[in-house]
Design a protein around this motif. Structure first.
Motif, PDB file in Angstrom:
ATOM      1  N   THR A  57       0.840  -1.187   0.000  1.00 39.79           N
ATOM      2  CA  THR A  57       0.000   0.000   0.000  1.00 39.79           C
ATOM      3  C   THR A  57       0.883   1.248   0.000  1.00 39.79           C
ATOM      4  O   THR A  57       2.086   1.177   0.220  1.00 39.79           O
ATOM      5  N   ARG A  58       0.263   2.395  -0.220  1.00 35.67           N
ATOM      6  CA  ARG A  58       1.021   3.652  -0.175  1.00 35.67           C
ATOM      7  C   ARG A  58       1.520   3.917   1.244  1.00 35.67           C
ATOM      8  O   ARG A  58       2.653   4.352   1.433  1.00 35.67           O
ATOM      9  N   ARG A  59       0.695   3.665   2.245  1.00 34.67           N
ATOM     10  CA  ARG A  59       1.125   3.890   3.628  1.00 34.67           C
ATOM     11  C   ARG A  59       2.313   2.998   3.978  1.00 34.67           C
ATOM     12  O   ARG A  59       3.275   3.444   4.608  1.00 34.67           O
ATOM     13  N   PHE A  60       2.247   1.735   3.589  1.00 32.42           N
ATOM     14  CA  PHE A  60       3.353   0.808   3.832  1.00 32.42           C
ATOM     15  C   PHE A  60       4.630   1.331   3.179  1.00 32.42           C
ATOM     16  O   PHE A  60       5.714   1.285   3.769  1.00 32.42           O
ATOM     17  N   GLU A  62       5.438   4.438   2.478  1.00 32.06           N
ATOM     18  CA  GLU A  62       5.941   5.597   3.223  1.00 32.06           C
ATOM     19  C   GLU A  62       6.660   5.144   4.494  1.00 32.06           C
ATOM     20  O   GLU A  62       7.697   5.713   4.875  1.00 32.06           O
ATOM     21  N   GLN A  63       6.125   4.111   5.145  1.00 32.14           N
ATOM     22  CA  GLN A  63       6.766   3.590   6.349  1.00 32.14           C
ATOM     23  C   GLN A  63       8.116   2.948   6.021  1.00 32.14           C
ATOM     24  O   GLN A  63       9.079   3.081   6.784  1.00 32.14           O
ATOM     25  N   LEU A  64       8.184   2.250   4.877  1.00 30.99           N
ATOM     26  CA  LEU A  64       9.453   1.654   4.450  1.00 30.99           C
ATOM     27  C   LEU A  64      10.507   2.732   4.223  1.00 30.99           C
ATOM     28  O   LEU A  64      11.663   2.592   4.638  1.00 30.99           O
ATOM     29  N   ASP A  65      10.105   3.783   3.530  1.00 28.82           N
ATOM     30  CA  ASP A  65      11.055   4.865   3.243  1.00 28.82           C
ATOM     31  C   ASP A  65      11.617   5.460   4.528  1.00 28.82           C
ATOM     32  O   ASP A  65      12.812   5.774   4.612  1.00 28.82           O
ATOM     33  N   ALA A  66      10.771   5.606   5.540  1.00 31.54           N
ATOM     34  CA  ALA A  66      11.232   6.156   6.804  1.00 31.54           C
ATOM     35  C   ALA A  66      12.148   5.176   7.535  1.00 31.54           C
ATOM     36  O   ALA A  66      13.183   5.564   8.081  1.00 31.54           O
ATOM     37  N   ALA A  67      11.767   3.888   7.507  1.00 33.99           N
ATOM     38  CA  ALA A  67      12.533   2.888   8.241  1.00 33.99           C
ATOM     39  C   ALA A  67      13.894   2.625   7.606  1.00 33.99           C
ATOM     40  O   ALA A  67      14.901   2.455   8.299  1.00 33.99           O
ATOM     41  N   LEU A  68      13.941   2.581   6.282  1.00 32.57           N
ATOM     42  CA  LEU A  68      15.167   2.239   5.580  1.00 32.57           C
ATOM     43  C   LEU A  68      15.911   3.470   5.066  1.00 32.57           C
ATOM     44  O   LEU A  68      16.960   3.338   4.433  1.00 32.57           O
ATOM     45  N   MET A  69      15.330   4.642   5.295  1.00 30.95           N
ATOM     46  CA  MET A  69      15.948   5.922   4.891  1.00 30.95           C
ATOM     47  C   MET A  69      16.340   5.891   3.410  1.00 30.95           C
ATOM     48  O   MET A  69      17.489   6.083   3.036  1.00 30.95           O
ATOM     49  N   THR A  70      15.332   5.652   2.571  1.00 29.29           N
ATOM     50  CA  THR A  70      15.553   5.481   1.137  1.00 29.29           C
ATOM     51  C   THR A  70      15.397   6.768   0.333  1.00 29.29           C
ATOM     52  O   THR A  70      15.530   6.748  -0.889  1.00 29.29           O
ATOM     53  N   GLY A  72      12.582   8.316  -0.163  1.00 29.36           N
ATOM     54  CA  GLY A  72      11.295   8.317  -0.867  1.00 29.36           C
ATOM     55  C   GLY A  72      11.201   7.340  -2.021  1.00 29.36           C
ATOM     56  O   GLY A  72      10.272   7.417  -2.829  1.00 29.36           O
ATOM     57  N   LEU A  73      12.132   6.390  -2.117  1.00 28.65           N
ATOM     58  CA  LEU A  73      12.161   5.450  -3.243  1.00 28.65           C
ATOM     59  C   LEU A  73      10.847   4.674  -3.375  1.00 28.65           C
ATOM     60  O   LEU A  73      10.246   4.622  -4.450  1.00 28.65           O
ATOM     61  N   PHE A  74      10.388   4.069  -2.295  1.00 32.26           N
ATOM     62  CA  PHE A  74       9.196   3.220  -2.378  1.00 32.26           C
ATOM     63  C   PHE A  74       7.928   4.042  -2.582  1.00 32.26           C
ATOM     64  O   PHE A  74       6.999   3.600  -3.261  1.00 32.26           O
ATOM     65  N   THR A  75       7.895   5.233  -2.028  1.00 27.72           N
ATOM     66  CA  THR A  75       6.740   6.107  -2.261  1.00 27.72           C
ATOM     67  C   THR A  75       6.660   6.512  -3.722  1.00 27.72           C
ATOM     68  O   THR A  75       5.567   6.646  -4.287  1.00 27.72           O
ATOM     69  N   ARG A  76       7.805   6.693  -4.365  1.00 29.66           N
ATOM     70  CA  ARG A  76       7.806   7.020  -5.791  1.00 29.66           C
ATOM     71  C   ARG A  76       7.404   5.817  -6.638  1.00 29.66           C
ATOM     72  O   ARG A  76       6.782   5.965  -7.690  1.00 29.66           O
TER      73      ARG A  76
END
Length: 279
Positions: A57-60, A62-70, A72-76
């Motif tokens: 999901t989009r929320r998931f 956003e949480q991945l990007d925060a946890a892995l400090m990417t 914004g890769l997954f949000t994009r």
């Protein structure tokens, strides 16, 4: 047991998402369960997404990007992933809809997709696609992000009055859907009008259709058909349908009277009813 199924990142946006998730998780030195604990889900879910068995999901994301400090890769990536879940025949229209600057649509059976609530969409999509319901609902809601752009399209929607009375899902789902339509009453770029039963014969009798207009490309006419859809840039078709749509708008109730009708149907037909609901 950790699922280590090999992925071909080029197979689909979902496979690429999964392979990137696995790569970045392993680089961070985290197990699937450890990452799951950080983003508030199970390690099993992480594994299913890494192996392209579950759509994120989009929320998931956003949480991945925060946890892995990417950065914004997954949000994009998530927009492309969710779009890929749409039926193949519908994707060209979704691409054009996302680029349009002016959307004019007449809907004879259902609320237009951009204005559907998640529960209403789920009820509609469950008829033919129960096995992929979560993915398709997420993809439909993702389409609606076009309304949140800095420069959103102008969206003019004419709904047949029958749409208000056709109970999709349950009375509560319909009540929330009609309340959602009312939320656009004063929206600067979205106009909702109801074509009343008393209109009699009208240019939309052959069914739902949409005209898309663009800043730098030819207009497009789209009509849904069972199991597919037809899109054309034929100028004579565009001319005829544009005139037909103008007549529908002229025949439909005003924006204010349409809102009043929606509110009346919402309260009289889908208001609180004592006792169990009868299907």
């Amino acid at each position: 047991m950790v699922n280590i199924r090999s992925l071909d990142p080029s197979a689909s946006p979902l496979d690429f998402y999964g392979s990137e998730l696995r790569r970045l998780r392993e680089e961070a030195g985290l197990s699937q369960q450890q990452l799951g604990d950080v983003v508030y889900c199970t390690g099993s879910l992480i594994g299913q997404i890494e192996t392209a068995k579950k759509v994120p999901t989009r929320r998931f994301s956003e949480q991945l990007d925060a946890a892995l400090m990417t950065g914004g890769l997954f949000t994009r990536m998530i927009g492309l992933v969710l779009k890929s879940q749409l039926p193949t025949w519908f994707q060209p229209y979704a691409d054009m809809e996302a680029r349009a600057t002016y959307i004019s649509t007449y809907q004879s059976q259902l609320v237009y997709g951009l204005l559907q609530t998640a529960d209403y969409a789920r009820a509609v999509l469950s008829v033919d696609n129960p096995e992929r319901l979560d993915e398709l609902v997420a993809a439909r809601i993702e389409r609606q992000r076009v309304l949140e752009r800095e420069h959103p399209p102008v969206v003019c929607v004419v709904l047949d009055e029958a749409v208000l009375y056709r109970k999709i899902g349950s009375a509560e789902i319909m009540r929330r859907q009609l309340a959602h339509l009312l939320s656009f009453k004063d929206h600067p770029w979205v106009q909702v009008q109801i074509l009343p039963f008393e209109s009699g014969q009208h240019p939309g009798l052959l069914g739902s259709f949409t005209v898309l207009r663009f800043d730098d490309d030819p207009d497009l006419f789209y009509v849904p058909v069972y199991g597919g859809g037809h899109m054309t840039a034929d100028q004579q078709v565009i001319r005829e349908r544009s005139v037909g749509y103008a007549r529908l708008q002229a025949t439909a109730l005003s924006r204010e009277d349409s809102a009043a009708l929606i509110e009346r149907v919402m309260e009289e037909r889908y208001g609180h009813q004592p006792g169990p609901e009868v299907a």
